[in-house]
Write a protein that holds these residues in place. Sequence first.
Motif, PDB file in Angstrom:
ATOM      1  N   ARG A 144       1.153  -1.264  -0.513  1.00 30.26           N
ATOM      2  CA  ARG A 144      -0.175   0.440  -0.032  1.00 30.26           C
ATOM      3  C   ARG A 144       0.499   1.192   0.033  1.00 30.26           C
ATOM      4  O   ARG A 144       1.382   1.283   1.047  1.00 30.26           O
ATOM      5  N   PRO A 145       0.444   1.983  -0.853  1.00 29.07           N
ATOM      6  CA  PRO A 145       1.508   3.287  -0.822  1.00 29.07           C
ATOM      7  C   PRO A 145       1.277   4.479   0.081  1.00 29.07           C
ATOM      8  O   PRO A 145       0.054   4.450   0.264  1.00 29.07           O
ATOM      9  N   SER A 185       2.101   8.061   2.004  1.00 26.51           N
ATOM     10  CA  SER A 185       3.503   9.052   1.839  1.00 26.51           C
ATOM     11  C   SER A 185       4.556   9.562   2.757  1.00 26.51           C
ATOM     12  O   SER A 185       3.754   9.204   4.087  1.00 26.51           O
ATOM     13  N   GLY A 199      -9.354  -0.273   5.034  1.00 28.04           N
ATOM     14  CA  GLY A 199      -9.617  -1.080   4.556  1.00 28.04           C
ATOM     15  C   GLY A 199      -8.884  -2.201   5.367  1.00 28.04           C
ATOM     16  O   GLY A 199      -7.784  -2.293   6.329  1.00 28.04           O
ATOM     17  N   ARG A 235      -4.867   4.644  -6.581  1.00 19.89           N
ATOM     18  CA  ARG A 235      -5.370   3.066  -6.070  1.00 19.89           C
ATOM     19  C   ARG A 235      -3.774   2.402  -6.864  1.00 19.89           C
ATOM     20  O   ARG A 235      -3.196   2.782  -8.398  1.00 19.89           O
ATOM     21  N   GLY A 282      -5.490  -3.525   4.491  1.00 19.04           N
ATOM     22  CA  GLY A 282      -4.491  -2.883   4.672  1.00 19.04           C
ATOM     23  C   GLY A 282      -3.720  -2.057   5.261  1.00 19.04           C
ATOM     24  O   GLY A 282      -3.046  -2.134   6.419  1.00 19.04           O
ATOM     25  N   THR A 283      -4.160  -1.171   5.441  1.00 11.02           N
ATOM     26  CA  THR A 283      -3.789  -0.823   7.150  1.00 11.02           C
ATOM     27  C   THR A 283      -4.840  -0.530   8.121  1.00 11.02           C
ATOM     28  O   THR A 283      -4.247  -0.554   9.349  1.00 11.02           O
ATOM     29  N   GLU A 319      -4.353   6.872   7.738  1.00  3.30           N
ATOM     30  CA  GLU A 319      -5.873   6.613   8.143  1.00  3.30           C
ATOM     31  C   GLU A 319      -6.257   4.768   7.727  1.00  3.30           C
ATOM     32  O   GLU A 319      -6.223   4.261   7.159  1.00  3.30           O
TER      33      GLU A 319
END
Length: 256
Positions: free
Chosen positions: A51-52, A54, A71, A214, A73-74, A68
Amino acid sequence: MKKQENCKLIRKKEIAEGIFDFTIASDDIARETQCGQFLHINCGESTFLRRPISICDAHNGEVRFIFEVKGEGTKALAKKEIGDYIDVMGPLGHGFEIKPSVTKPIIIGGGIGVFPLYKLAKDLGNNATVFLGFRNQSRVVMENEFEAASALTIVGTDDGSYGYNGYIAAAMEGYLRMNDCDMIYSCGPMPMLKAVKKIAEVRDIPCQLSLEQRMGCGIGACLVCSCETNKEGTDRYAKVCTNGPVFYSEEVTLND
Ligand SMILES: Cc1cc2nc3c(=O)[nH]c(=O)nc-3n(C[C@H](O)[C@H](O)[C@H](O)COP(=O)(O)OP(=O)(O)OC[C@H]3O[C@@H](n4cnc5c(N)ncnc54)[C@H](O)[C@@H]3O)c2cc1C
Ligand code: FES
């Protein structure tokens, strides 16, 4: 070949509900990062694709990113604890361009788009005017840090529960009626980016936009992140992961 590294999580804090502020240790990434670049993160558990996220700040062997939970991944990433190792690739992408000739920059960010703008504000020598927009007061983050890294920071909320009442692009437009600006830098949700692009173009102000598309591979190999561009009058597609995420506003066609 982009470098992959397992980095130790050295600081972790939940700065608002579901928003996590992580600092990892990496001499190489901290040294190489330019503002606006991102990490491609293996979040762990059953998430297959990276997942990208910054890079918010990078110095002295420490790399900070804030995300934040959205889903799978985060959510998995948020479970990492201090001392755990995180598999990251980076720094990736083409970041913000800082021109020494620019003396009156504006930075405008919305929601999770404010995070890559913090290192930019510092790299601009703390002299930018910063506009930060959030949905409501409970989502307002990093206000004090941006205040310390800017000439002026104006915070607004869409519902008026804190600061400027309304969309933050409107606050910037009001400011521009009375003040000069020679570069606008922006990152945030698509409706905000469209409004910022329009304001910049009407006033003939150069503008750099960071797009959140995405992504698959993150290194230019899969085309998942393609975006429509119109560079020097020729329509074509660019890859947000390698040609961007930062583009000049006149280069990109912003689609929903
Ligand atoms: C260059 C770049 C930098 C980013 N920087 C940050 C950052 O600093 N902090 C942060 O919180 N988030 C950032 N994002 C967005 C972040 O990558 C996504 O929120 C994350 O990949 C979602 O993964 P997930 O598995 O949790 O959710 P998923 O299950 O994959 O998706 C959950 C929801 O998020 C949406 N979503 C997924 N990926 C994106 C995306 N790239 N852009 C917009 N919506 C998306 C999906 O459509 C879905 O509605 C960035 C994205 C890009 C491309
Ligand atoms: S994410 Fe694969 S080409 Fe950009």
